[in-house]
Design a protein around this motif. Structure first.
Motif, short mmCIF file in Angstrom:
data_model
loop_
_atom_site.label_atom_id
_atom_site.label_comp_id
_atom_site.label_asym_id
_atom_site.label_seq_id
_atom_site.Cartn_x
_atom_site.Cartn_y
_atom_site.Cartn_z
N TYR A 17 -8.72 0.59 16.21
CA TYR A 17 -8.44 2.02 16.19
C TYR A 17 -6.93 2.28 16.15
CZ TYR A 17 -6.53 2.73 20.88
OH TYR A 17 -5.69 2.74 21.97
N ARG A 18 -6.14 1.28 16.59
CA ARG A 18 -4.68 1.45 16.60
C ARG A 18 -4.10 1.44 15.19
NH1 ARG A 18 -4.36 -3.46 20.41
NH2 ARG A 18 -5.23 -2.66 22.36
N GLY A 19 -4.77 0.80 14.25
CA GLY A 19 -4.24 0.74 12.91
C GLY A 19 -4.88 -0.36 12.10
N PRO A 20 -4.56 -0.41 10.80
CA PRO A 20 -5.16 -1.42 9.94
C PRO A 20 -4.59 -2.81 10.20
CG PRO A 20 -3.53 -0.16 8.73
CD PRO A 20 -3.65 0.49 10.09
N ASP A 21 -5.31 -3.81 9.73
CA ASP A 21 -4.87 -5.20 9.79
C ASP A 21 -3.43 -5.30 9.29
OD1 ASP A 21 -4.47 -7.99 8.65
OD2 ASP A 21 -6.47 -8.24 9.49
N PRO A 22 -2.59 -6.09 9.95
CA PRO A 22 -1.18 -6.21 9.53
C PRO A 22 -1.00 -6.64 8.08
CG PRO A 22 -1.48 -7.18 11.71
CD PRO A 22 -2.85 -6.85 11.20
N ARG A 23 -2.00 -7.28 7.49
CA ARG A 23 -1.87 -7.72 6.10
C ARG A 23 -1.73 -6.55 5.13
NH1 ARG A 23 -6.88 -11.82 6.09
NH2 ARG A 23 -7.56 -10.32 7.67
N ARG A 26 1.79 -5.91 3.99
CA ARG A 26 2.27 -6.84 2.95
C ARG A 26 1.67 -6.48 1.60
NH1 ARG A 26 -0.22 -11.28 1.20
NH2 ARG A 26 -1.53 -11.49 3.08
N TRP A 27 0.38 -6.18 1.58
CA TRP A 27 -0.26 -5.83 0.31
C TRP A 27 0.35 -4.59 -0.30
CZ3 TRP A 27 -5.46 -6.83 3.10
CH2 TRP A 27 -5.85 -8.16 2.91
N ARG A 28 0.67 -3.59 0.51
CA ARG A 28 1.27 -2.37 -0.05
C ARG A 28 2.54 -2.68 -0.82
NH1 ARG A 28 -0.10 -0.05 5.00
NH2 ARG A 28 2.04 -0.31 5.74
N THR A 29 3.29 -3.67 -0.34
CA THR A 29 4.56 -4.02 -0.98
C THR A 29 4.38 -5.01 -2.12
OG1 THR A 29 5.73 -3.67 1.10
CG2 THR A 29 6.85 -4.99 -0.58
N GLU A 30 3.55 -6.04 -1.89
CA GLU A 30 3.48 -7.16 -2.83
C GLU A 30 2.30 -7.08 -3.80
OE1 GLU A 30 3.42 -10.70 -0.50
OE2 GLU A 30 5.31 -10.25 0.54
N GLU A 31 1.18 -6.55 -3.35
CA GLU A 31 -0.03 -6.55 -4.17
C GLU A 31 -0.89 -5.34 -3.81
OE1 GLU A 31 -3.38 -9.85 -5.58
OE2 GLU A 31 -2.22 -10.16 -3.75
N PRO A 32 -0.44 -4.13 -4.17
CA PRO A 32 -1.09 -2.91 -3.70
C PRO A 32 -2.53 -2.73 -4.16
CG PRO A 32 0.61 -2.40 -5.31
CD PRO A 32 0.78 -3.82 -4.97
N VAL A 33 -2.90 -3.40 -5.24
CA VAL A 33 -4.30 -3.43 -5.67
C VAL A 33 -4.71 -4.89 -5.71
CG1 VAL A 33 -5.97 -2.78 -7.46
CG2 VAL A 33 -3.95 -1.35 -7.05
N THR A 34 -5.50 -5.30 -4.72
CA THR A 34 -5.78 -6.73 -4.55
C THR A 34 -7.28 -6.98 -4.59
OG1 THR A 34 -5.32 -8.65 -3.15
CG2 THR A 34 -5.90 -6.61 -2.02
N ARG A 35 -7.66 -8.16 -5.05
CA ARG A 35 -9.06 -8.54 -5.14
C ARG A 35 -9.49 -9.18 -3.83
NH1 ARG A 35 -12.96 -6.99 -8.87
NH2 ARG A 35 -14.26 -8.73 -9.58
N VAL A 36 -10.60 -8.70 -3.25
CA VAL A 36 -11.08 -9.24 -1.98
C VAL A 36 -12.56 -9.61 -2.10
CG1 VAL A 36 -9.43 -7.98 -0.56
CG2 VAL A 36 -11.65 -6.94 -1.07
N ARG A 37 -12.96 -10.57 -1.30
CA ARG A 37 -14.36 -10.93 -1.15
C ARG A 37 -14.93 -10.12 -0.01
NH1 ARG A 37 -18.04 -12.95 -4.63
NH2 ARG A 37 -19.65 -14.18 -3.60
N THR A 38 -16.07 -9.49 -0.20
CA THR A 38 -16.63 -8.63 0.84
C THR A 38 -17.74 -9.34 1.60
OG1 THR A 38 -18.41 -7.61 -0.45
CG2 THR A 38 -16.18 -6.69 -0.71
N ALA A 39 -18.07 -8.79 2.76
CA ALA A 39 -19.12 -9.35 3.60
C ALA A 39 -20.47 -9.32 2.90
CB ALA A 39 -19.19 -8.60 4.92
N ASP A 332 4.44 3.55 11.53
CA ASP A 332 3.62 2.96 12.59
C ASP A 332 3.82 3.64 13.94
OD1 ASP A 332 2.38 1.08 10.91
OD2 ASP A 332 4.09 -0.27 11.07
N ARG A 333 4.66 4.66 13.98
CA ARG A 333 4.93 5.38 15.23
C ARG A 333 4.06 6.62 15.31
NH1 ARG A 333 8.88 9.51 16.73
NH2 ARG A 333 9.16 9.47 19.00
N LEU A 334 3.43 6.84 16.45
CA LEU A 334 2.72 8.08 16.71
C LEU A 334 3.73 9.12 17.16
CD1 LEU A 334 0.05 9.69 17.05
CD2 LEU A 334 -0.02 8.84 19.40
N ASP A 335 3.90 10.18 16.38
CA ASP A 335 4.90 11.21 16.64
C ASP A 335 4.24 12.57 16.54
OD1 ASP A 335 7.04 12.92 16.79
OD2 ASP A 335 8.02 12.23 14.95
N VAL A 336 3.92 13.19 17.68
CA VAL A 336 3.20 14.46 17.68
C VAL A 336 4.05 15.60 17.14
CG1 VAL A 336 1.63 13.78 19.54
CG2 VAL A 336 3.78 14.95 20.10
#
Length: 406
Positions: A17-23, A26-39, A332-336
């Motif tokens: 709930y705090r935020g998305p996976d740290p990866r 990196r993807w936003r910068t290096e590979e913003p549209v990436t291929r993933v294997r799903t469950a 990444d900062r919560l700023d009301v």
């Protein structure tokens, strides 16, 4: 979400709930549209950058209808909907249905509800204060508050609300480990109940949204009986469960890891409307980091310079887009007090959330009541002790023990 054997399989275990996976950063910068294997065993394109996610949400070539049919690829860890639901439709079917129901969700229509919504919240807080510290905000506030509001919008009689709550909660709780059987049973019970409720409202209409939807028409066109039923439980899933989870997780964020922001709201409650949008941006509601709804490319297209072939599955990460540093300063900062906040939590394009005005109002009323009446509210357990539902589409707290006073 349940753990997967492969940490590279979507949905990823590193999100909370705090935020998305740290990866995602990196993807936003290096590979913003990436291929993933799903469950679900299917490969999909994962879109992570704000600009691309926003554009893709409004792209008619990315179909929701194709993702909901019986032959649609099963992604795993995502919410599946029936083709009759408005969130499952493409235009022109979607536009027709939305035009018929949109009048019930205008800002002016929602504002007429404010006194009653305030009254529901006041009653719940009265009960919490009367019973005293400690309390559990999930069963005592964050669940009954939006449920009572949705029940009254649909015209559910007060004596039916308790049973209605059990069915609504079962419908909204999707557990991958149990195959979703409880959710399907809840859906069946709700459908049966709403069919009967529609019949009663048709013969004896009252001042509620369901009666208004029954009579809504556009140039002679009306909602059909199946459309009324499916819209009713769509409203329950989106307007009850989503709001309940967002409110619980937001309160946790404020009184837990971001206590300074809670104190800011106690001292300056006028900031609460701004704070609501910041909580919607910062608090990661979806366990999959997407809206829970995959899309299928209806034809070849490009996203972020990457070629997407017709038939490919596409996942749009709203949580990642909401942390894009090219759009949000110090993301990444919560700023009301954040002034510039074009978050995508309500979506964009034809599927942007119909109930956004109601959701915002409920959050504002709830937070205003809490900071005003319980300014020293605090967790009664450590954050590590809080129980979360496993297998849920949303990050769902099952209990939020709090204390106040001496």
């Amino acid at each position: 979400m349940p753990s997967t054997e492969d940490p590279e399989t979507f949905p990823f275990d590193g999100s909370s709930y705090r935020g998305p996976d740290p990866r995602y950063a990196r993807w936003r910068t290096e590979e913003p549209v990436t291929r993933v294997r799903t469950a679900g065993g299917v490969d999909a394109w994962l879109v992570t950058r704000y600009e691309d996610v926003r554009a893709a949400q409004a792209d008619p070539r990315l179909s929701r209808a194709l993702a909901c049919g019986p032959a649609a690829p099963r992604i795993g860890g995502t919410m599946y909907t029936t083709p009759e639901m408005i969130i499952s439709m493409d235009s022109p079917e979607h536009s027709r249905l939305r035009k018929l129901v949109a009048g019930a969700f205008t800002r002016r229509r929602v504002e007429r509800l404010r006194p009653r919504v305030q009254s529901v919240l006041d009653g719940l807080l009265d009960d919490i204060e009367a019973k005293g510290s400690p309390a559990d905000l999930v069963p005592q506030l964050t669940l009954p508050f939006p449920l009572t509001v949705i029940g009254e919008l649909l015209g559910v009689p007060p004596e039916d609300l308790r049973q209605f709550e059990r069915w609504a909660r079962a419908f909204a709780t999707v557990d991958d480990r149990a195959g979703g059987e409880a959710s399907l049973e809840g859906l069946a019970k709700l459908s049966e109940y709403i069919v009967g409720l529609i019949a009663r409202k048709r013969s004896s209409p009252s001042d509620d949204m369901l009666s208004e939807l029954i009579t809504a028409r556009d140039q002679g066109d009306r909602l059909s009986e199946p459309e009324l039923v499916t819209f009713g439980f769509t409203l329950i899933g989106a307007g009850f469960d989503t709001t309940a989870n967002q409110l619980a997780n937001s309160v946790l964020a404020l009184i837990g890891r971001h206590r300074d922001q809670w104190e800011t709201l106690v001292a300056r409650p006028a900031r609460i409307p701004t704070a609501v949008d910041e909580l919607l941006r910062h608090v990661n509601l979806f366990a999959t980091d997407t809206s829970g709804f995959p899309r299928i490319a209806a034809e070849d297209l490009e996203i972020g310079g990457v070629r997407i072939a017709a038939g490919d599955a596409v996942l749009l990460s709203l949580a990642s887009a909401n942390r894009d540093g090219t759009v949000f300063e110090d993301p990444d900062r919560l700023d009301v007090g954040r002034a510039h906040n074009p978050h995508l939590s309500f979506g964009h394009g034809i599927h942007h959330c119909l109930g956004k005005h109601l959701g915002r109002m409920e959050m504002e009323i709830a937070l205003t009541g809490l900071v005003g009446r319980l300014p020293d509210l605090r967790l009664a357990v450590t954050e590590a002790e809080l129980p979360w539902h496993v297998g849920e589409i949303n990050h769902t707290l099952t209990s939020l023990p709090v204390a106040w006073g001496a």
